[in-house]
Each structure stands twice: as C-alpha cells, then as structure tokens.
Design an enzyme around this catalytic site. Structure first.
Site, mmCIF file in Angstrom:
data_model
loop_
_atom_site.group_PDB
_atom_site.id
_atom_site.type_symbol
_atom_site.label_atom_id
_atom_site.label_comp_id
_atom_site.label_asym_id
_atom_site.label_seq_id
_atom_site.Cartn_x
_atom_site.Cartn_y
_atom_site.Cartn_z
ATOM 1 C CG LEU A 151 49.545 37.075 39.618
ATOM 2 C CD1 LEU A 151 49.480 38.760 39.555
ATOM 3 C CD2 LEU A 151 50.715 36.578 39.211
ATOM 4 C CD GLU A 198 50.743 43.844 32.037
ATOM 5 O OE1 GLU A 198 49.809 43.677 31.693
ATOM 6 O OE2 GLU A 198 51.693 42.445 32.212
ATOM 7 C CE LYS A 208 46.650 40.863 42.022
ATOM 8 N NZ LYS A 208 44.897 41.578 41.149
ATOM 9 C CG ASP A 217 39.981 45.380 43.876
ATOM 10 O OD1 ASP A 217 39.864 44.557 43.670
ATOM 11 O OD2 ASP A 217 39.687 46.121 44.765
ATOM 12 C CE1 TYR A 275 46.097 37.874 33.511
ATOM 13 C CE2 TYR A 275 44.147 39.863 34.520
ATOM 14 C CZ TYR A 275 45.252 38.468 34.675
ATOM 15 O OH TYR A 275 44.282 37.183 34.499
ATOM 16 C CE LYS A 305 47.502 41.684 45.793
ATOM 17 N NZ LYS A 305 46.375 41.260 46.986
ATOM 18 C CB CYS A 355 33.209 25.804 72.819
ATOM 19 S SG CYS A 355 32.379 26.190 71.149
ATOM 20 C CB CYS A 389 30.286 22.430 71.802
ATOM 21 S SG CYS A 389 31.868 22.673 72.232
ATOM 22 C CB CYS A 446 36.277 24.573 70.666
ATOM 23 S SG CYS A 446 35.334 23.157 71.276
ATOM 24 C CB CYS A 497 31.679 21.410 68.881
ATOM 25 S SG CYS A 497 31.977 23.762 68.673
HETATM 26 O O1 I6G Z 1 44.928 38.018 38.685
HETATM 27 C C1 I6G Z 1 46.101 39.072 38.003
HETATM 28 C C2 I6G Z 1 46.554 40.276 37.493
HETATM 29 C C3 I6G Z 1 47.088 41.066 37.005
HETATM 30 C C4 I6G Z 1 47.080 37.964 37.127
HETATM 31 C C5 I6G Z 1 48.250 38.969 36.537
HETATM 32 C C6 I6G Z 1 48.439 40.174 35.668
HETATM 33 O O2 I6G Z 1 48.827 41.260 35.192
HETATM 34 C C7 I6G Z 1 48.868 41.670 35.281
HETATM 35 N N1 I6G Z 1 49.521 37.828 35.705
HETATM 36 C C8 I6G Z 1 49.043 36.146 35.900
HETATM 37 C C9 I6G Z 1 50.180 36.196 35.219
HETATM 38 C C10 I6G Z 1 48.795 36.213 36.323
HETATM 39 N N2 I6G Z 1 47.423 36.765 37.311
HETATM 40 C C11 I6G Z 1 48.254 34.870 37.827
#
Ligand code: I6G
Length: 669
Positions: free
Chosen positions: A84, A114, A116, A118, A226, A315, A409, A412, A427, A433
């Site tokens: 994404l 939705e 995201k 981790d 998802y 993000k 550097c 090197c 460098c 190097c």
């Molecule tokens: O990496 C992702 C996390 C969550 C996603 C995603 C997502 O949807 C809630 N949706 C897509 C279309 C892609 N990666 C490519």
C-alpha cells in the site's frame, strides 16, 4: 459403538465445535462455557485416536502442528500481493482522494475504512471450502508455503462455514499477536529460559516462519482477513464491503472496526476516531487503510508499480522517545552514499528497541544542531528507519562540540565528496571501496534482484574478506572448494549455492536491470525500461532524450542510467555476466492487451527513444497495424526527428500527428 454410530457422533462433534469456534473467534460472542467446549474437543480427539482412519485434514483437532520442515517451499501468487502507498497527513489523504476524483470523473463514491494492523500479510487458498494452502507475501510474486503453520491458527477455519463460497477462494489477511498474547508468550519464554521477543510483530513473524509447526501451534497467532486473491467459479460481490460481510459469514474473521465511509471527510473522521481508541484496542495498529468500495471503480483506477491506486494506508503519527546520543558513525551505502548514523543509548520506541538512528546528512545535523553527548528525541514510524528528530539543548553538557563529517571514507580512505545540488556526501572510491562492492553484491544477490538462494549478507561479506569476488560477475566463477572452505559452510551448502547460481542465470531483463544497482532505478523503473526498450543493448545505447520518454524516468534518473552504462567497468561487468551465461528472454515486451487494436500507425523521421524495429514490434504487440504510407485510413503518424514527406501528407489528409513521447505513453498506459 458401531462404525455408523461413531461416524455420526464425529460429524456432530465437528459441526458443534466449528459452530462454537465461529461464535468465539469470528463473532467474538462465545455461546458455551470454555469447559464445555473443551469437553467436546476432548471427546472428538478420543474417538479419532481410537479410529485414526476417520481423521480428516479439516477436523478441528488437526491444528496441533506437523513434523518439522527442512525449509519452506515457494508458492507463486497467481494474483500478486500488492503493498500500500502511504499518506502521512490530511493533505496527502486529500491528494489521494483528488487523484481518484480526477481519474474517475465522478464526485460521489464510497470508501471502506479498516485499521492497519502491525502484523504480516498472508494469503490462504480454499478449494471447495477446504483450506488448501497458506503462504507469506514474500516479494509479492512468490511467497513461502507456511500451510502447516497457518493451520495451527485458531482463527483460521480449516473448512468454510455456511454456503455459497466460490470453488476457488483465495483470501488475504494480516497475521498478528495481541498485546495480551504477546505478554503471555514472553512470560512463557522467560520460564523456559528461551529468548524473549522485542515486540508483537517480531513474535508473529518468528512464529509464522517456524519450521516446526508444533512450536507455532503454541503461539497466540490471530488473523483478520481484508481482501481477495484468486477467485473462481462464482461472482463474489460488487464491492469490498459486501465481500467483507461474505467472508465473515463463511467463518473468516474480519476487523470489527471495518466501516463504510461516504467521502474523504468521513475517512478523516474515521482516522481520528480510530486514533483515539488506538491504545484501547487489544492489538497494535499503525494507521488505517482506506479503499474505494466498488470493484468497478477499483478496476478503473488500476495500480502503479506494486501498489493499488484505489487504496491507501493513512499512517498514525510516529512514536517518539528521548535518549542519549553516544557517538556518530558514518555508513557507506551501495552507491557510495555516506550516511551519518547516531549510536544511541538503547531506548524502546513503540515496542522496538532502538540503538541506531539515521541523521540523514551533514545539513540535517547542522540544521538540528545535534551534538555527541546530547539528549535527543528519536522517532520511529512503522517500518521506516528510526531517525533523530531534534536535540534537547537545555540538557546539553558544557563543551559539547558541533559535529563534522569525515573528509575521507572510513572504509577505503578515498575522498568524500558532495556533488553540487546533492544533499548527500559520497565516497569517491567506487568499486575500489569494499563497502560499496559488498553492498552492490548483496543487492545483486537479493531476493527481488537475482534472487540467489542461500547467498545472504554474511556470506557476501566473507567472500569479500577472502578476496574471492571482485565484482558481481565473480560470483559465477566461484568453485566448490572455495565455497566449502568458508565458515559455517559444508560441501552440501556450497553445492546448493552453486546450484542456486546456475539457476539464477536464467532471469528476466527487468530483474537483471534492477540487480545492476543503478542509482534510483528501483524495480518499477527497471521494469519500465525493459518494457520500453525491449533489450539491453538499446538501453545501454540510449541517450538522455530517449530515456526521459520512459515513464518514471526524469532527467536525474536518466543521467544516472547514462552514467552507469558509460562506465567502462560497468560495461565490462555486464559483458562478463553475459559470458558467464546470464540470459533472459529476447524481448520482454508484454503482450498484455490489444489496446491499440484496429489503429493504423505510420512512422516517419528518426526515432530517438527506440529503434524503428522496436517501435513496430511494440505497436504490433498492442494490436496496432504499422503501415509504410499515409492514407485516409491512417490513425496516427508518429513524427521523429527530421520527418519526411509523410508528415506533410498527414497534415493534408488531416491525420493526427503525434510525437515520440505520446507514442511512448500510448504503449505503456
Ligand atoms: O497490508 C495491508 C493491510 C491491510 C493491505 C491491505 C489492508 O487492508 C485492510 N489492503 C490491501 C489491498 C493491501 N495491503 C495490498
């Protein structure tokens, strides 16, 4: 019990357990006490133990893990697993929305929001409703077969519930470990005197990539689905939101926070709402994802490089912490770029221990006035390299001195130079190097480049230390004896490396170009170049004018490409690679569609960005006809330099005349 009786009892138990799993894991509304659930599962296990012939792979007892694997095999994704693009603020999200409005020329469409997570992206294939395989994302085209591990995840149904699922249903989702799961896992690791995990993401990654799925079975992995991969045999739905509802009905857990949003303002409100509840969610998230809801519109938007144009990750702000700057070192990159790196007193930032952070370049250090010994603010955003944001000047010790980058550097000893208009120092040692040499070889061997299996960073460093390779072409001259004498390398592994090297000789022009490590030529640009020119010779001979016609290539990148191929050393390495047997299909021009079907083109004048033959074959690949004379039936005359009489004839007949740049665009869009 008679055979018939226990068979029907087994079926009834499996049905009940699957139903309770669905209530518990998917809907989060358990409808029986845990003890009762355990009793049902135990009864099923006992019957299956007594009659192993009735065990089926989709039985709810079959999640305990299987025999350890030696290595994961590969799985090619028929539908690539994309990544994404990111928006880091409101403006970037509004820009994303604007791009969609402009392209679709409509002003009213919905998004789905939705969180995201981790975690790690995976794909799972169901055939006839039964889990067939599961794979990691890998490089987006090929992932690792982690079926045995996926099967141990309780929130992944081994068999879909309900009905109406397509015969072939590939679903995509994010595997993760909750905060609570992470805490319990680390407590148990401590008890077993085993290594603890730095954060939930690492724990999830380590667990998913376990060769022994019996260990994975003890890890608290979870999943949210998802999206879709390959789907066959049934038209699923018209929109993403409808699909999510269907996935849920089939027992595939989706995010309870998924919402239909009526416009970009609703997306921004959703972002704020999720940011507010972020800390109270039971798992870590680093932003929210917005997707255009209707599939028709998604299709019209298409994708760029590896990311869809119809989705974006918005993000959350990066986490920041304070710590002490102990010293500053400089690192030499693949292209000689010198990056000052802050060595820090270790500090945990958003769950990850950070002891190194980038200071970018001398200008940034001056601007922020960061000095060794200072207390500094360190920021970490998702998977981005941590950076030093600022120094806390009120806490500065007396006598702290301004930092100046070295002039030679550290690897090197060559001069460090800063070219005009460039922020970064470099460098000047080139491949003399060893740091640059080693990084160039690592890049060449890496997965997305030549993908030389087993040739990892440590091995490349050893090869360089022992003087066994001077440049990437040297890899193909390595001998079994040389390799097997290296540390931690037996004859078998050495042989495997030689086999892997042999295998990678058969490659594609896209990969080869990317593997060469030309400055600012990433995978997308390498692909665009390969597609535009069709063969290496033309790319090597191309001048600036012809390079900038290629999508993604601006004047700076064009200059880098030209310089790279002008360099004698690079030319010689390429010759040696080809002599060693590296090869690719003659013409990678992809006949993907017939977008110019029925159109007739006439070429006139000298084309600078591609040869006439190449232009002809590419036009034909797109379904167009190429004629030698202009008539009323001609749709386009392509005018290169010094066009001939065909140009005036075109004007007389009112035929559209286009330049090479427009032709280039028509061929790739
Ligand atoms: O990496 C992702 C996390 C969550 C996603 C995603 C997502 O949807 C809630 N949706 C897509 C279309 C892609 N990666 C490519």
């Amino acid at each position: 019990m008679s055979i018939k009786k226990y068979q029907s009892r087994v079926e009834s138990l499996r049905e009940q357990i699957n139903h309770h799993n669905y209530q518990y894991y998917v809907l989060d509304t358990p409808d029986i006490p845990d003890a009762e659930y355990d009793r049902l599962l135990r009864e099923l296990q006992e019957i299956e133990q007594a009659h192993p012939e009735i065990i089926s792979p989709d039985s709810p007892t079959q999640r305990v893990g299987a025999k350890p694997l030696e290595r994961f095999s590969e799985i090619k994704h028929e539908v690539p697993m994309l990544s994404l693009g990111n928006a880091f603020n409101e403006k970037e999200l509004r820009d994303f929305d604007r791009r969609i409005l402009d392209k679709l020329e409509i002003d009213n469409f919905e998004y789905v929001g939705e969180p995201k997570l981790d975690g790690l992206a995976i794909t799972i294939m169901y055939r006839d409703g039964i889990l067939d395989y599961g794979a990691t994302r890998g490089d987006g085209t090929t992932g690792e077969d982690v079926t045995q591990n996926i099967r141990t995840i309780k929130t992944v149904p081994l068999k879909l519930s309900g009905n109406g699922w397509p015969k072939v249903l590939e679903v995509r989702g994010e595997v993760f470990i909750s905060h609570q799961g992470f805490k319990l896992l680390n407590e148990s690791q401590v008890k077993k005197e085993e290594k603890t995990f730095a954060n939930p993401r690492n724990a999830a990654a380590g667990s998913l990539r376990q060769l022994d799925s019996r260990i994975t079975a003890t890890r608290p992995l979870e999943i949210f689905f998802y999206g879709l991969g390959k789907v066959d045999g049934n038209n699923l739905s018209l929109s993403h939101f409808e699909t999510l509802k269907k996935l849920q009905a089939w027992g595939l857990r989706i995010s309870p926070e998924a919402r239909l949003l009526k416009n970009v303002q609703a997306c921004l409100d959703y972002y704020k709402k999720i940011l507010k509840v972020r800390d109270s969610l039971p798992y870590e998230i680093d932003g929210v994802v917005f997707k255009v809801n209707l599939y028709d519109l998604q299709k019209k938007m298409g994708q760029v490089a590896r990311a869809p144009r119809w989705a974006i990750a918005h993000k959350f702000p990066a986490a920041e912490e304070m710590t002490r700057l102990l010293s500053i070192d400089v690192q030499v990159g693949r292209t000689g770029k010198i990056t000052p790196v802050a060595r820090l007193e270790p500090v945990t930032v958003a769950g990850v221990t950070v002891s190194n952070a980038t200071l970018h370049n001398q200008d940034e250090i001056d601007r922020k006035d960061v000095r060794v010994g200072d207390m500094v603010i360190v920021r970490r955003a998702g998977d981005v390299i941590p950076e030093v944001v600022s120094a806390i000047k009120s806490k500065r010790k007396k006598g702290a001195r301004r930092y100046k980058m070295p002039t030679s550097c550290p690897v090197c000893g060559s001069d460090i130079v800063t070219l005009e208009g460039e922020a970064h120092a470099r460098c000047s040692g080139g491949l003399y190097c060893s740091a640059q040499r080693v990084e160039a070889i690592k890049h060449f061997a890496s997965r997305r480049a030549m993908d030389i299996e087993g040739l990892g960073d440590k091995l490349v460093e050893q090869l360089d230390e022992k003087g066994l390779v001077q440049d990437v072409s040297g890899l193909f001259g390595l001998k079994l004896k040389q390799l097997s004498e290296l540390d931690r390398m037996g004859e078998k592994s050495a042989n495997n490396i030689l086999l892997a090297l042999e295998k990678t000789k058969s490659t594609t022009l896209d990969r080869f170009l990317f593997a060469l490590g030309i400055r600012q030529v990433g995978e997308a640009t390498a692909s665009a170049l390969a597609q535009h020119f069709g063969n290496l010779d033309e790319i090597m001979r191309a001048n600036l004018e012809s390079l900038v016609v290629v999508p993604d290539v601006g004047p700076v990148v064009a200059e880098n490409i030209k310089q790279f191929f002008r360099d004698r050393h690079n030319q010689s390495v390429i010759r040696k690679l080809i002599k060693a047997g590296v090869h690719w299909p003659a013409n990678p021009v992809k006949i993907t569609n017939q977008k110019l079907k029925g159109k007739t083109f006439v070429l006139t004048g000298t084309l600078v960005s591609m040869s006439r033959e190449n232009a002809k074959s590419r036009l034909k690949a797109c379904g167009a006809k190429v004629s030698s004379s202009v008539s009323k039936k001609t749709d386009y005359v392509v005018a290169g330099e010094n066009p001939g009489s065909k140009m005036s004839k075109a004007e007389a007949l009112d035929v559209k005349v286009i330049n090479e740049k427009t032709l280039g665009k028509m061929l790739v869009e």
